[in-house]
Motif scaffolding. Structure first.
Motif, PDB file in Angstrom:
ATOM      1  N   ILE A  70       8.880 129.800 -48.927  1.00 60.74           N
ATOM      2  CA  ILE A  70       7.439 129.664 -49.144  1.00 60.74           C
ATOM      3  C   ILE A  70       7.117 128.192 -49.388  1.00 60.74           C
ATOM      4  CG2 ILE A  70       5.458 130.355 -50.545  1.00 60.74           C
ATOM      5  CD1 ILE A  70       6.954 132.923 -51.222  1.00 60.74           C
ATOM      6  N   GLU A  71       6.162 127.672 -48.613  1.00 58.25           N
ATOM      7  CA  GLU A  71       5.799 126.258 -48.708  1.00 58.25           C
ATOM      8  C   GLU A  71       4.281 126.133 -48.819  1.00 58.25           C
ATOM      9  OE1 GLU A  71       8.523 124.223 -45.431  1.00 58.25           O
ATOM     10  OE2 GLU A  71       7.828 126.229 -44.860  1.00 58.25           O
ATOM     11  N   ARG A  72       3.836 125.057 -49.453  1.00 50.35           N
ATOM     12  CA  ARG A  72       2.401 124.797 -49.569  1.00 50.35           C
ATOM     13  C   ARG A  72       2.132 123.319 -49.314  1.00 50.35           C
ATOM     14  NH1 ARG A  72      -1.661 123.360 -53.322  1.00 50.35           N
ATOM     15  NH2 ARG A  72      -3.594 124.582 -53.101  1.00 50.35           N
ATOM     16  N   PHE A  73       1.128 123.059 -48.475  1.00 50.69           N
ATOM     17  CA  PHE A  73       0.763 121.695 -48.128  1.00 50.69           C
ATOM     18  C   PHE A  73      -0.757 121.548 -48.196  1.00 50.69           C
ATOM     19  CE2 PHE A  73       4.658 122.721 -45.837  1.00 50.69           C
ATOM     20  CZ  PHE A  73       5.475 121.645 -46.161  1.00 50.69           C
ATOM     21  N   TRP A  74      -1.221 120.312 -48.101  1.00 49.18           N
ATOM     22  CA  TRP A  74      -2.658 120.048 -47.973  1.00 49.18           C
ATOM     23  C   TRP A  74      -2.899 119.332 -46.667  1.00 49.18           C
ATOM     24  CZ3 TRP A  74      -6.042 116.259 -46.855  1.00 49.18           C
ATOM     25  CH2 TRP A  74      -7.406 116.525 -47.112  1.00 49.18           C
ATOM     26  N   HIS A  75      -3.960 119.745 -45.985  1.00 47.99           N
ATOM     27  CA  HIS A  75      -4.366 119.051 -44.769  1.00 47.99           C
ATOM     28  C   HIS A  75      -5.824 119.376 -44.500  1.00 47.99           C
ATOM     29  CE1 HIS A  75      -4.494 117.730 -40.540  1.00 47.99           C
ATOM     30  NE2 HIS A  75      -3.391 117.055 -40.818  1.00 47.99           N
ATOM     31  N   MET A  76      -6.542 118.442 -43.916  1.00 48.93           N
ATOM     32  CA  MET A  76      -7.932 118.700 -43.573  1.00 48.93           C
ATOM     33  C   MET A  76      -8.045 119.890 -42.627  1.00 48.93           C
ATOM     34  SD  MET A  76      -9.513 114.863 -42.991  1.00 48.93           S
ATOM     35  CE  MET A  76     -11.121 115.566 -42.579  1.00 48.93           C
ATOM     36  N   PHE A  87       1.455 122.928 -39.736  1.00 45.69           N
ATOM     37  CA  PHE A  87       1.665 124.046 -38.812  1.00 45.69           C
ATOM     38  C   PHE A  87       2.318 123.571 -37.513  1.00 45.69           C
ATOM     39  CE2 PHE A  87      -2.094 126.290 -40.990  1.00 45.69           C
ATOM     40  CZ  PHE A  87      -1.242 126.978 -41.842  1.00 45.69           C
ATOM     41  N   ALA A  88       1.906 122.402 -37.030  1.00 43.96           N
ATOM     42  CA  ALA A  88       2.527 121.852 -35.821  1.00 43.96           C
ATOM     43  C   ALA A  88       4.020 121.636 -36.047  1.00 43.96           C
ATOM     44  CB  ALA A  88       1.849 120.539 -35.440  1.00 43.96           C
ATOM     45  N   ARG A 213       9.443 133.009 -43.250  1.00 43.75           N
ATOM     46  CA  ARG A 213       8.768 131.885 -43.899  1.00 43.75           C
ATOM     47  C   ARG A 213       7.296 132.199 -44.113  1.00 43.75           C
ATOM     48  NH1 ARG A 213      10.529 126.214 -40.951  1.00 43.75           N
ATOM     49  NH2 ARG A 213       9.300 125.317 -42.652  1.00 43.75           N
ATOM     50  N   VAL A 214       6.747 131.602 -45.164  1.00 45.20           N
ATOM     51  CA  VAL A 214       5.304 131.637 -45.411  1.00 45.20           C
ATOM     52  C   VAL A 214       4.869 130.207 -45.665  1.00 45.20           C
ATOM     53  CG1 VAL A 214       3.438 132.454 -46.884  1.00 45.20           C
ATOM     54  CG2 VAL A 214       5.400 133.952 -46.431  1.00 45.20           C
ATOM     55  N   MET A 215       3.894 129.739 -44.906  1.00 37.95           N
ATOM     56  CA  MET A 215       3.366 128.398 -45.111  1.00 37.95           C
ATOM     57  C   MET A 215       1.886 128.501 -45.456  1.00 37.95           C
ATOM     58  SD  MET A 215       3.389 124.989 -42.674  1.00 37.95           S
ATOM     59  CE  MET A 215       5.147 124.689 -42.928  1.00 37.95           C
ATOM     60  N   ILE A 216       1.520 127.900 -46.582  1.00 36.03           N
ATOM     61  CA  ILE A 216       0.131 127.863 -47.039  1.00 36.03           C
ATOM     62  C   ILE A 216      -0.376 126.438 -46.893  1.00 36.03           C
ATOM     63  CG2 ILE A 216      -1.418 128.278 -48.998  1.00 36.03           C
ATOM     64  CD1 ILE A 216       0.973 129.982 -50.175  1.00 36.03           C
ATOM     65  N   ILE A 227      -3.054 130.450 -43.948  1.00 36.91           N
ATOM     66  CA  ILE A 227      -1.700 130.921 -44.221  1.00 36.91           C
ATOM     67  C   ILE A 227      -1.033 131.345 -42.930  1.00 36.91           C
ATOM     68  CG2 ILE A 227      -0.312 132.618 -45.491  1.00 36.91           C
ATOM     69  CD1 ILE A 227      -2.668 132.808 -47.483  1.00 36.91           C
ATOM     70  N   CYS A 228       0.222 130.973 -42.762  1.00 41.60           N
ATOM     71  CA  CYS A 228       1.021 131.395 -41.616  1.00 41.60           C
ATOM     72  C   CYS A 228       2.279 132.121 -42.098  1.00 41.60           C
ATOM     73  CB  CYS A 228       1.424 130.201 -40.750  1.00 41.60           C
ATOM     74  SG  CYS A 228       2.495 130.650 -39.359  1.00 41.60           S
ATOM     75  N   THR A 229       2.519 133.287 -41.542  1.00 40.32           N
ATOM     76  CA  THR A 229       3.784 133.992 -41.787  1.00 40.32           C
ATOM     77  C   THR A 229       4.635 133.906 -40.530  1.00 40.32           C
ATOM     78  OG1 THR A 229       2.862 136.115 -41.072  1.00 40.32           O
ATOM     79  CG2 THR A 229       2.756 135.611 -43.423  1.00 40.32           C
ATOM     80  N   VAL A 230       5.934 133.715 -40.732  1.00 36.69           N
ATOM     81  CA  VAL A 230       6.903 133.717 -39.633  1.00 36.69           C
ATOM     82  C   VAL A 230       7.794 134.926 -39.841  1.00 36.69           C
ATOM     83  CG1 VAL A 230       8.699 132.436 -38.421  1.00 36.69           C
ATOM     84  CG2 VAL A 230       6.838 131.199 -39.557  1.00 36.69           C
TER      85      VAL A 230
END
Length: 235
Positions: A70-76, A87-88, A213-216, A227-230
């Motif tokens: 599980i990951e968390r980031f900030w982006h416009m 996400f890219a 994976r989960v990316m927030i 949110i993206c789940t893999v």
């Protein structure tokens, strides 16, 4: 370069893989096959350059199962989800070779076969997403990029924007459920699906998926997180 695992008949096999671009699409190629877990550990221990991958294998096999990352980031915020840098990067790291489909591709060309309801988009098909997914045979695709409208309001705006009647059925949760049923049907065992939205439900364990994976990605201010789940279809 990253570590890739596949499971066959209950055994885990490992390889070192790198990503590259060809004709605008992300592809992967094997740098080194490491064999089963025992052989992989032995190979990695003998090469100082590969020590970080040795740590990864030991972490994944020590408990007998891979924990969800599980990951968390900030982006416009960006109307094109795949342009959001975290996400890219996720797509580059996780997408495998094979046949990938994208039922809501917009301008994106990452998938092998693309679709978008908007006839102005440069996609292979311009169909309703459900009908597009129904075209594929059982267990026939290696991966799915699923980035649909995230809410009933967005679905309604999308349909109305293209002169399509909005019904009760298209603004209920069953609209997404039917897509996910089809995705689970057409994915090969070991196939992968990326689901984007405002929740982490994904396709789900009940449809035979293992969450990898989960990316927030937070966007700040009044924006919802994306949110993206893999997920990987169980073999």
């Amino acid at each position: 370069m990253f570590l890739k695992k596949r499971t066959a008949r209950g055994n885990q096999y490992w390889s070192l893989t790198e990503s590259y671009r060809e004709n605008g699409k992300i592809k992967h190629r094997t740098v080194k096959n490491l064999g089963n877990t025992a052989n992989a550990i032995k190979e990695l221990e003998s090469n100082e350059e590969y020590k970080p991958f040795l740590v990864q294998i030991k972490k994944q096999t020590s408990s007998g199962a891979t924990e969800t990352k599980i990951e968390r980031f900030w982006h416009m915020a960006d109307s094109n989800t795949f342009n959001i840098k975290p996400f890219a990067r996720l797509l580059q790291e996780e997408m495998t070779d094979g046949i990938w489909i994208d039922p809501f591709a917009n301008m994106n060309k990452l998938a092998t076969i693309t679709n978008d309801l908007n006839p102005e988009m440069p996609t292979d098909f311009h169909m309703d997403a459900l009908e597009f997914l129904k075209m594929f045979q059982d267990a026939s695709v290696d991966g799915v990029l699923y980035d649909p409208p995230y809410s009933p309001r967005q679905v309604s705006e999308c349909y109305k924007g293209h002169g399509i009647e909005v019904t009760k059925e298209t603004t209920q949760s069953s609209w997404w459920r039917k897509h996910k049923d089809e995705i689970a049907r057409i994915l090969k065992p070991g196939g992968m699906v990326f689901c984007f939205g405002w929740n982490s439900q994904g396709v789900g364990k009940k449809r035979g998926m293992d969450l990898k994976r989960v990316m927030i990605v937070a966007h700040g201010a009044h924006h919802n997180d994306t949110i993206c789940t893999v997920e990987i279809k169980a073999i």
